[in-house]
Enzyme design. Structure first.
Site, PDB file in Angstrom:
ATOM      1  N   HIS A  56     -11.695 -21.207  -1.931  1.00 52.73           N
ATOM      2  CA  HIS A  56     -11.939 -22.641  -2.080  1.00 52.73           C
ATOM      3  C   HIS A  56     -11.180 -23.463  -1.039  1.00 52.73           C
ATOM      4  CE1 HIS A  56      -7.927 -23.517  -3.654  1.00 52.73           C
ATOM      5  NE2 HIS A  56      -8.015 -22.368  -4.311  1.00 52.73           N
TER       6      HIS A  56
ATOM      7  N   GLU B 185      -8.814 -17.828 -10.620  1.00 51.13           N
ATOM      8  CA  GLU B 185      -7.577 -17.385 -10.002  1.00 51.13           C
ATOM      9  C   GLU B 185      -6.706 -16.622 -11.005  1.00 51.13           C
ATOM     10  OE1 GLU B 185      -5.995 -16.192  -7.768  1.00 51.13           O
ATOM     11  OE2 GLU B 185      -5.231 -17.787  -6.461  1.00 51.13           O
TER      12      GLU B 185
END
Length: 229
Positions: free
Chosen positions: A11, A86
């Site tokens: 990202h 994550e």
């Protein structure tokens, strides 16, 4: 059948990235530089890899980045999968390295050398590798061999997924450098019954900006304005 190409994209930047805070699974949006990175990086990725399928972590920073890439392809759809989140870091999430060193000096030092910060309630590397690699494998499984799967995820999650897909032990092997924002890893499916099933073609590839300019954002090249009289 399975996709012949998998691309894993990290990202774009958030305020936590900019202030060097450990994000984990805290869900925060991209900052202004991050939105620029997502657009520039998405266009660069689209010029070299046109996804047959796009799958993203369900956290906002990953989804915003995936949407920018999808827009560069002309409006492709994006599916979300929470397994691509994550690594969870428990009590450490949202803190800087200095804060971690102050509150957990021994465990922080050990973590920097590759140990597991289990005392903070963090996920183990093996658990993250298992869930992310499983997600990648499943999303690739029903695609043709000439198809490309693009997965938008997070730094630690991608490194651990790639490690697992290469048949290495995610608990001990640390051979991949951490990825910059909106940079990607490219894997190609190996031959039938090959081990490991995937080969790493490229890692930490981006839009081609020098890193200092990439981190500075869209205003890096602006000349100073005229001085006031």
């Amino acid at each position: 059948m399975t996709a012949g190409t998998v691309v894993l994209l990290r990202h774009a930047r958030t305020a936590y990235n900019a202030s060097l805070r450990l994000q984990g699974q805290i869900d925060i949006p991209l900052d202004d530089v991050g939105r620029w990175q997502a657009a520039e990086g998405g266009a660069a990725l689209a010029s070299s890899h046109r996804a047959t399928r796009i799958v993203s972590s369900d956290l906002g920073r990953a989804r915003e980045t995936a949407d920018a890439y999808a827009d560069a392809l002309g409006g492709a759809s994006v599916a979300a999968d929470a397994r691509l989140r994550e690594r969870g870091f428990g009590e450490w999430e949202g803190l800087t390295g200095a804060e971690l060193h102050e509150r957990w000096p021994e465990e922080y030092a050990a973590w920097r050398l590759g140990a597991e910060p289990t005392g903070a309630g963090a996920e183990t590397k093996a658990a993250v590798a298992a869930r992310t690699a499983e997600a990648v494998t499943e999303h690739a499984a029903d695609l043709d061999e000439d198809a490309t799967l693009v997965v938008v995820s997070h730094g630690a999650a991608i490194s651990l997924a790639v490690t697992a897909l290469l048949g290495l032990d995610p608990s001990t092997w640390r051979g991949l450098v951490g990825m910059h924002n909106v940079h990607w890893s490219h894997l190609h499916r190996a031959g039938e019954e090959a081990h490991p099933a995937w080969r790493l073609v490229a890692h930490n590839v981006g839009a081609g900006y020098p890193l200092d300019r990439w981190q500075a954002g869209p205003d890096w090249n602006l000349e100073p304005g005229p001085k006031s009289a």
